[in-house]
Design an enzyme around this catalytic site. Sequence first.
Site, PDB file in Angstrom:
ATOM      1  N   CYS A   1     -87.701  59.830  -5.049  1.00 35.99           N
ATOM      2  CA  CYS A   1     -89.110  60.752  -4.711  1.00 35.99           C
ATOM      3  C   CYS A   1     -89.944  59.810  -5.013  1.00 35.99           C
ATOM      4  CB  CYS A   1     -89.135  61.993  -5.908  1.00 35.99           C
ATOM      5  SG  CYS A   1     -87.892  63.159  -5.833  1.00 35.99           S
TER       6      CYS A   1
ATOM      7  N   CYS B   1     -90.733  75.249  -8.175  1.00 34.10           N
ATOM      8  CA  CYS B   1     -90.246  74.260  -7.757  1.00 34.10           C
ATOM      9  C   CYS B   1     -90.684  73.778  -6.168  1.00 34.10           C
ATOM     10  CB  CYS B   1     -88.552  74.173  -7.426  1.00 34.10           C
ATOM     11  SG  CYS B   1     -87.702  75.143  -8.912  1.00 34.10           S
TER      12      CYS B   1
ATOM     13  N   ILE C   1     -88.081  72.240   0.235  1.00 33.94           N
ATOM     14  CA  ILE C   1     -87.242  70.996   0.879  1.00 33.94           C
ATOM     15  C   ILE C   1     -87.906  70.964   2.266  1.00 33.94           C
ATOM     16  CG2 ILE C   1     -84.938  70.607   1.639  1.00 33.94           C
ATOM     17  CD1 ILE C   1     -83.794  72.161  -0.765  1.00 33.94           C
TER      18      ILE C   1
ATOM     19  N   HIS D   1     -92.794  68.412  -0.320  1.00 34.19           N
ATOM     20  CA  HIS D   1     -92.260  67.073  -0.819  1.00 34.19           C
ATOM     21  C   HIS D   1     -90.867  66.417   0.140  1.00 34.19           C
ATOM     22  CE1 HIS D   1     -91.015  64.073  -3.726  1.00 34.19           C
ATOM     23  NE2 HIS D   1     -90.042  64.588  -4.476  1.00 34.19           N
TER      24      HIS D   1
END
Lengths: 388, 149
Positions: free
Chosen positions: A84, A208, A211, A333
């Site tokens: 990441c 969270c 994706i 992300h």
Amino acid sequence: MRKVAIVGTGLVKFGNYPERGIRKMAEEVLFEALTDAGARPEDIQVAYCGTNGFSSDTPDMQGPISFSQVGIAGIPILQLKNGCASGSNAFREAWISLQSGLYDVALVLGIEKLSAPTMEMIKLAASMGGGDGELEGSMGFFPPGIFAMFARHYMDDLGVTREQLAKVSVKNHFHATLNPYAHYPKNVTVEEVLSSRPVTSPLNTLDCCPIDDGAAAAVLVSEDVLSKFKQRPVWVVGSAQTSGTYPEEGNIGDTDTTRRAVAIAYEMSGVGPTDIDVAEVHDCFTPAELMHYRDLGFCKDIQEAAYWLEKGYTYLGGKIPVNTSGGLLAKGHPLGATGVAQICEIVQQLRGEAGERQVDNARVGLTHNGGGFRQGDVGSVCVHILQK
Amino acid sequence: MTTKLNWDGGKLVNPDFFLTGEDGSVSLRGGVCATCNKYFFPYKEICTVCFQKTVKETPLSGRGKLVSWSVASQPSIMGLESPYCFGYIDLEEGVRIYSLLEVKDNNFEVLYKGKELQMTMGFLYQNITGEDIYTYKFTPVETINGGGD
């Protein structure tokens, strides 16, 4: 130390784009960054691509393929795969290449496509990316797990409430509604976070990051050649990278990897936490953002971090707005793109170009990006401090 | 007192993690440095504290205290069925180890930081060639001492 400035940035709106591959995203952000800088492809002397290559048949070639979309080839091109943190590490290596004196103009691309052709590849990326495949990864560990354990320590031992964790997601989704580049520009409530589908206790899906796909680019130049480009420099005054030490004692959630990187960046730049006007931090999962308030020196401990969040001190208009972009949670992300996108957000803030999410009089900004994990600690942390 | 654990020879996720005895017993295959007494898991040859190649293979006691844990609500890509519990345990020898956690009836509410756990063996997943794969797991000591199944 050489003075190095960012003179151009490019960014695409993060999202899921099955019809839009690496080539198209790269072409768009690289053209935008070069144009923004007043640069041409032949000006670039070295280029770095931060990417994990999860969805591509040619992960080793994503850099050369991407840069050749705008006619950049033949020069030194390097890819960095640091989970990441790939994007910020690529940015830092570009900065280091200019510090070395060997180069004066560098191009950085952060790019990732996680909405992959096969479900197996998506699941693999989501479940094992960045961990230790020979040990934890071979026995069920997956990325949210470590942050779930941070949450457990903060809640069970330090009195942080489940609602306070949810408020990180609420804040960042609110900021995303002001950001045309965000994947999820939609408000959420604490109740919606708490009732979203469980992932790994105590975290639910709205705790969270998503994706998704995205790309971001930046052009860096040394002061020596600045006059050749459009004159809106944002100076890189601090840069630091650390990696984890994987202690076998203490609480999970207390390691000092971020604190060590932050100390180096503050020392190098001569600024401290109270000088930071705006920050982009690695809010991959809700408890992480509380940890970053503490580790960046904004708050003395996790309890104060939770208090700051409750009082709105890290909202736009607050003491130190954090993640005005919407952060990883709501902007998105796409792994390799994130670190460079954080840089783009701070550059826009310092230039006064952040539109509805503009922080008044922003002069000093900070980016914090982390990646990888094993044994309760993060793999790599990269911090940058930018100044107008 | 450590309860001897027996293993009937099912395929292990990684044989390097285990020491199996001729009597059918199994334990975690750790290492201890003969120079500075530092323990390691998994076993490794070179001591990272004193940088000597003096680490000897040793069975670990398999007893420790829970540091932290989480319960996954979705099946893992490896094929673990949900819910499954995983966490970190501080073993008596001063080694911190990752492990799946097994609790009777999946009653994970009984877990707390510092809870005493003991190593056991359990099913992990079925691999792509259809073989059952096993690994170590940790479970509350009362399960081993006759408090459970």
